[in-house]
Structure formats: C-alpha cells, structure tokens
Design a protein around this motif. Structure first.
Motif, PDB file in Angstrom:
ATOM      1  N   VAL A 157     -31.002 -15.321 -13.838  1.00 57.31           N
ATOM      2  CA  VAL A 157     -31.036 -13.894 -13.488  1.00 57.31           C
ATOM      3  C   VAL A 157     -32.437 -13.493 -13.034  1.00 57.31           C
ATOM      4  O   VAL A 157     -32.611 -12.799 -12.019  1.00 57.31           O
ATOM      5  N   ASN A 158     -33.457 -13.931 -13.766  1.00 54.41           N
ATOM      6  CA  ASN A 158     -34.828 -13.609 -13.387  1.00 54.41           C
ATOM      7  C   ASN A 158     -35.163 -14.149 -12.001  1.00 54.41           C
ATOM      8  O   ASN A 158     -35.846 -13.489 -11.211  1.00 54.41           O
ATOM      9  N   ARG A 159     -34.699 -15.370 -11.698  1.00 50.68           N
ATOM     10  CA  ARG A 159     -34.971 -15.971 -10.390  1.00 50.68           C
ATOM     11  C   ARG A 159     -34.285 -15.157  -9.291  1.00 50.68           C
ATOM     12  O   ARG A 159     -34.868 -14.911  -8.230  1.00 50.68           O
ATOM     13  N   ILE A 160     -33.034 -14.728  -9.546  1.00 49.43           N
ATOM     14  CA  ILE A 160     -32.312 -13.933  -8.547  1.00 49.43           C
ATOM     15  C   ILE A 160     -33.023 -12.595  -8.322  1.00 49.43           C
ATOM     16  O   ILE A 160     -33.162 -12.126  -7.191  1.00 49.43           O
ATOM     17  N   MET A 219     -35.461 -10.587 -17.974  1.00 54.81           N
ATOM     18  CA  MET A 219     -34.815 -11.027 -19.211  1.00 54.81           C
ATOM     19  C   MET A 219     -35.786 -11.832 -20.074  1.00 54.81           C
ATOM     20  O   MET A 219     -36.588 -12.609 -19.559  1.00 54.81           O
ATOM     21  N   ILE A 220     -35.686 -11.695 -21.386  1.00 58.48           N
ATOM     22  CA  ILE A 220     -36.472 -12.523 -22.303  1.00 58.48           C
ATOM     23  C   ILE A 220     -35.879 -13.931 -22.271  1.00 58.48           C
ATOM     24  O   ILE A 220     -34.665 -14.111 -22.374  1.00 58.48           O
ATOM     25  N   THR A 221     -36.723 -14.937 -22.105  1.00 61.42           N
ATOM     26  CA  THR A 221     -36.235 -16.319 -22.076  1.00 61.42           C
ATOM     27  C   THR A 221     -37.042 -17.133 -23.069  1.00 61.42           C
ATOM     28  O   THR A 221     -38.113 -16.728 -23.528  1.00 61.42           O
ATOM     29  N   GLY A 222     -36.538 -18.308 -23.410  1.00 59.83           N
ATOM     30  CA  GLY A 222     -37.246 -19.198 -24.317  1.00 59.83           C
ATOM     31  C   GLY A 222     -36.374 -20.360 -24.709  1.00 59.83           C
ATOM     32  O   GLY A 222     -35.176 -20.384 -24.396  1.00 59.83           O
ATOM     33  N   PRO A 223     -36.926 -21.348 -25.403  1.00 59.92           N
ATOM     34  CA  PRO A 223     -36.142 -22.541 -25.758  1.00 59.92           C
ATOM     35  C   PRO A 223     -35.130 -22.282 -26.862  1.00 59.92           C
ATOM     36  O   PRO A 223     -34.214 -23.059 -27.067  1.00 59.92           O
TER      37      PRO A 223
END
Length: 452
Positions: A202-205, A211-215
């Motif tokens: 979503v962030n790339r689009i 959006m918060i992302t992480g492992p």
C-alpha cells in the motif's frame, strides 16, 4: 436520480385473476382479492421483480362495456389510460371459462393500441383449461402464456414473454448504472496472511509511508480505505489486517481484525490476495481465495517479495498449477509477480485490477448470449439420463457484479455438474468474462400434471 422502470399493465375482464397476479409479482398482498367481480376500481401500482427483471406493474379495474359516465365506464377509461402509458400489456383470460364476448372486445381494443400485448391464459393448471387455451388463439395474439397466478406456475414462461419488451427499456438504464459504477473509484482490497507485505505494498502504491510496517506479524489491526489517483483513474484502496487460521486467531483483537478484513472483501470490487514468494502457496491462501470467490468478488493473486525469491520461474509455474488445481471453479485467475519493496509489477497489478473489474461488470445482450448458447448445445448436447432428454431452452443475464445468468429448460435439476461447468466455462471463454465468478441458476417451468 432514480431510474425509470418499465411499466407493465395487467388488463382483462372482471374476476380473471388480475389482482392475484399483481400480488404475486410485487410479492405482497397489496390488491384486494375476492371471488366477486369488480373489487378493483382504481389503478393500483407496485414495483415488481420477476427472476431478476425489474418493472412497475399496474393492476387495472375489470374492463367492462359501459357508458363512460357510469362507474364501470369511468373504470374502463382508467384502464385505457394505463395501457396507453405502459411498455407492455398483460392481457389475462380465464382458461377454464374460455373466451367470452367481453374477452373478444378487449382484444379488439388492444389490437388498436400501439402498446405490445402478451396474452396470458390464467388458471391454466389442470385439464379443464385445455379447451380455453386453444380458444385463446382466435384472439390474434399468438400462443398464450399458460399460467396460474394463484399457484405461481408458468413463471419462467412469463419471464420469457416479457423479456423482449422490458429488457430494451431496462438495458439502457442498466448500462448507464454499470458505466457509472465502472467510472467510479476502483474499490480494491488487499488481503493475505499476516506479514505478506500488504502495508508495504500500500505504501509503495501511495508513494508515502502511510501504513505502519515492521517484521512483527499483525501490526495492521483495522481495514483502512484510502482514495488515490492512479494515472488519471480513481482508486479506493483498502488495506486489511492479516488473515490466519482460526486456531491461531487467539486474541480477541485479532479476531476482530480478521472479521474486519472479511468485511473489507464485502465492500471491494476486486480483491488482491498477496502471497509471500519466499513461502509459496499455503492451504490458508487457498481458503482465503475461495472465500473471496464465494462472496462473488473478482480475484487477483500477487506474488510479493519477488526480488528475493529463489528459482522464480519454477516457483511461478508451481503456484500457477496449484491455483488451477485448488480453485477449480475459476481457472486462470490472474497471477502477477510484484515487489512491494522495489515497486516491480505494481503498474501491471493495478492495470489487471481495472481489466478484471471490467469483466466482472460486463453485460452481454440476450441475443448475443443465446447465439453462443445455441452453438454450445449443438457442439455438446445435454445428456439424457434414463433416456429422457433434458431440453435447454433459453438463457439470460440477470445481473452483473458478479455476472449472474438464468438458464431455462425442462428437467434442468437432472443436469450433471460437469455440463453446468461446461456452460460456465463457455460463458467465461467465449463471451469475455475471464476468470471472474459466474453464477448460473437453473429454472424449470412447473408441470401442472406433475402431482396428479
């Protein structure tokens, strides 16, 4: 603005069953019904639905030969006005009573009108009606639709008779509605198992860290809708919480997140199921895909983390085969390799989503559909279980988004599932519906002698 529904006027002499038919078509007892003639005095209107056909139906007073100044005469004037403003008139006779002089007079009036007429022989159940059905041919409107307004027999035949008069009127409205929907934002939901990279995608689009992302698995808790412009075309993007097996959905919060993701599927037009290319296709992915298709949504499979996948060519072919085997009801679902990290394949993914929505929203004309249908059953006739032939008569598209079709014929309940799949696959392949869910419903006219 509300669309104008086609108008159907029910006409006939008193006590032939007009109000009973009206009540059946609108699905409510809006009109009084009694054995005494002349109970209906005013025009009564209601919205009707018949196997997917939507129209406005008018129940008129019994047509009587009276002075225009008398009450029956004024009722007749109201009936004539209803016919003049209708797209089609349903002319009811009582098949048990046969054709009487007043029926012949109504027929003369209707022949002088510019409104198309469908003749209906009501109360046609049982052998007592056979003579009346034959007599009705002399009225000059061709073969009557044999019907029982009281028992609902003959629904498929009535649908077939009304369709040419209603579809033309309704098709323009439907096409306008569908065009408006297609020109609206593409409602795109992204679903998948936790940590497949949905929020990163979503962030790339979006081109931003929205959006918060992480492992850690399960960071996203809610379904979030974001509007964006993609090369001049509007998109409403829905990011969802990850879906896991029920046994692993331990916390109450995660249970709510999965329910929220399923709701997002309900509001989407196209659903992207994101897979982790480093893990391949798992059974949970197939379950999610199956749920999306059950809900009637268009589906695309995206293989994420393609930039770090090992032996990508064999992986792609393996996933393709597993999808075709595991989703046998819809073969050829689009499979696209992407990388949320680098942006590879995202243009192709969004373009495929627009193309898939177009197929999901597609409508074909009844003529085009039945020309294909005739070729299909000529190339592969339906079987004859027990030596009794299954006769397939007619097919029509009842809805879009997802495409739904109604097949009329005799003994269609005995049609093997393999033949039904043959027809559905033909619709997809020959009529341009691609790999979207297609619904095919069977309808058979009731046999009035079946219980005797």
């Amino acid at each position: 603005m509300a669309k104008r529904l086609p108008v159907v006027a029910i006409v006939g002499r008193p006590n032939v069953g007009k109000s009973t038919l009206f009540n059946r078509l609108v699905g409510k007892k809006l009109a009084l019904v009694d054995d005494r003639p002349g109970v209906t005095r005013d025009r009564r209107e209601g919205d009707a639905s018949l196997l997917g056909l939507e129209f406005r139906v008018i129940d008129t007073a019994g047509f009587e030969d009276e002075d225009p100044q008398s009450l029956p005469g004024r009722m007749r004037v109201q009936t004539e006005a209803a016919v003049a403003n209708a797209d089609v008139a349903l002319f009811l006779i009582d098949a048990r009573a046969g054709v009487v002089p007043l029926d012949a007079e109504i027929a003369r009036f209707l022949r002088g009108s510019t409104t198309p007429v469908v003749l209906m022989a009501n109360k046609a159940e049982g052998r007592a009606a056979e003579a009346g059905v034959l007599e009705s041919l002399e009225l000059g409107f061709g073969d009557p639709v044999q019907f029982s307004a009281e028992h609902g027999e003959g629904i498929a035949d009535l649908f077939e008779a009304l369709l040419p008069h209603i579809e033309k009127e309704g098709e323009e409205d439907l096409e306008d509605e569908e065009e408006e929907a297609e020109n609206g934002p593409l409602k795109l939901a992204i679903v998948g198992r936790p940590n497949a990279g949905k929020s990163t995608l979503v962030n790339r689009i979006l081109g931003e860290d929205r959006m918060i992302t992480g492992p850690e698995a399960g960071i996203t808790r809610d379904s979030i809708a974001i509007d964006l412009d993609w090369n001049g075309r509007p998109v409403r993007l829905i990011d969802t919480a990850g879906m896991r097996k029920k046994a692993k959905v331990q916390e109450k919060l995660e249970k709510l997140s999965v329910a929220d993701a399923l709701r997002a599927v309900d509001f989407a037009e196209v659903v992207v199921l994101l897979l982790d290319a480093t893990l391949g296709l798992e059974s949970q992915d197939l379950r999610i895909a199956d749920r999306v298709l059950e809900e009637g949504r268009a589906l695309i499979i995206a293989l994420n983390k393609w930039d770090v996948a090992e032996e990508p060519s064999s992986l792609f072919q393996g996933v393709r085969k597993a999808l075709d085997d595991g989703l046998a009801q819809v073969r050829g679902v689009p499979l696209i390799a992407v990388s949320a990290a680098t942006g590879k394949g995202i243009d192709q993914l969004i373009d495929a989503a627009f193309e898939t929505r177009e197929a999901w929203s597609k409508r074909v004309t009844t003529g085009q559909l039945n020309r294909w249908f005739e070729r299909a059953i000529e190339a592969n006739p339906p079987p004859a279980p027990g030596g009794r032939r299954i006769k397939l008569r007619y097919v029509t598209q009842a809805k879009t988004r997802p495409p739904g079709f109604i097949l009329f014929g005799t003994r269609v309940d005995q049609l093997p599932e393999s033949y039904r799949r043959y027809l559905v696959n033909g619709i997809r392949r020959e009529l341009g519906f691609g790999a979207v869910p297609v619904r095919l419903t069977m309808r058979a006219p009731k046999n009035p002698y079946g219980n005797k």
